[in-house]
Design a protein around this motif. Structure first.
Motif, PDB file in Angstrom:
ATOM      1  N   UNK A  89      42.376  41.727  31.876  1.00 34.07           N
ATOM      2  CA  UNK A  89      42.157  40.598  32.787  1.00 34.07           C
ATOM      3  C   UNK A  89      42.603  40.938  34.202  1.00 34.07           C
ATOM      4  N   UNK A  90      43.730  41.625  34.319  1.00 35.97           N
ATOM      5  CA  UNK A  90      44.230  41.996  35.642  1.00 35.97           C
ATOM      6  C   UNK A  90      43.277  42.965  36.337  1.00 35.97           C
ATOM      7  N   UNK A  91      42.774  43.949  35.598  1.00 30.91           N
ATOM      8  CA  UNK A  91      41.833  44.902  36.185  1.00 30.91           C
ATOM      9  C   UNK A  91      40.555  44.203  36.630  1.00 30.91           C
ATOM     10  N   UNK A  92      40.061  43.273  35.821  1.00 31.54           N
ATOM     11  CA  UNK A  92      38.865  42.517  36.180  1.00 31.54           C
ATOM     12  C   UNK A  92      39.120  41.664  37.417  1.00 31.54           C
ATOM     13  N   UNK A  93      40.256  40.999  37.457  1.00 34.58           N
ATOM     14  CA  UNK A  93      40.588  40.144  38.599  1.00 34.58           C
ATOM     15  C   UNK A  93      40.691  40.961  39.880  1.00 34.58           C
ATOM     16  N   UNK A  94      41.287  42.141  39.807  1.00 37.75           N
ATOM     17  CA  UNK A  94      41.408  42.996  40.987  1.00 37.75           C
ATOM     18  C   UNK A  94      40.030  43.446  41.457  1.00 37.75           C
ATOM     19  N   UNK A  95      39.185  43.867  40.520  1.00 38.69           N
ATOM     20  CA  UNK A  95      37.833  44.309  40.888  1.00 38.69           C
ATOM     21  C   UNK A  95      37.035  43.170  41.526  1.00 38.69           C
ATOM     22  N   UNK A  96      37.126  41.963  40.943  1.00 38.20           N
ATOM     23  CA  UNK A  96      36.408  40.818  41.501  1.00 38.20           C
ATOM     24  C   UNK A  96      36.953  40.440  42.872  1.00 38.20           C
ATOM     25  N   UNK A  97      38.259  40.486  43.028  1.00 42.07           N
ATOM     26  CA  UNK A  97      38.859  40.155  44.316  1.00 42.07           C
ATOM     27  C   UNK A  97      38.399  41.140  45.390  1.00 42.07           C
ATOM     28  N   UNK A  98      38.409  42.425  45.054  1.00 46.12           N
ATOM     29  CA  UNK A  98      37.972  43.440  46.013  1.00 46.12           C
ATOM     30  C   UNK A  98      36.501  43.278  46.363  1.00 46.12           C
ATOM     31  N   UNK A  99      35.681  42.946  45.374  1.00 44.08           N
ATOM     32  CA  UNK A  99      34.238  42.737  45.632  1.00 44.08           C
ATOM     33  C   UNK A  99      34.040  41.533  46.551  1.00 44.08           C
ATOM     34  N   UNK A 100      34.753  40.436  46.300  1.00 44.29           N
ATOM     35  CA  UNK A 100      34.651  39.248  47.151  1.00 44.29           C
ATOM     36  C   UNK A 100      35.151  39.548  48.564  1.00 44.29           C
TER      37      UNK A 100
END
Length: 108
Positions: A89-100
């Motif tokens: 979940x943390x890795x996904x959240x970081x990737x989504x945050x960086x994409x946004x």
């Protein structure tokens, strides 16, 4: 919209949290490995009765170690799974945050 410094702080906090989760998972894995090795050495020493002159590590020792590792990992499987899911979940959240963050920076 968040500014560059706020985004940097947010991603830093997310990365620190992820690193802490990885550290805890590593601690558990090392604890399991150390305990399995101690159990194997103790059990094999009791069977051999040769003391220090016995050969150091045999195939039977390795099989016993793998059995102990499997049993100890199974006993802590719930904890390992929970940390693994948290890490995902943390890795996904970081990737989504960086994409946004990239999309919002490109839109400016």
């Amino acid at each position: 919209m968040t500014g560059p410094s706020h985004s940097g702080l947010t991603i830093a906090r997310m990365e620190i949290s992820k690193a802490e989760t990885q550290r805890r998972l590593g601690v558990i894995e090392r604890q399991i490995a150390a305990r399995a090795e101690r159990m194997t050495v103790t059990e094999r020493a009791k069977r051999r009765r040769h003391g220090r002159s016995a050969s150091s590590w045999t195939n039977a020792d390795e099989r016993l170690l793998q059995q102990h590792l499997a049993g100890l990992a199974l006993a802590r499987q719930g904890e390992i799974d929970a940390l693994t899911r948290t890490l995902d979940r943390q890795e996904t959240a970081i990737a989504e945050f960086l994409a946004r963050d990239r999309v919002s920076a490109a839109g400016q």
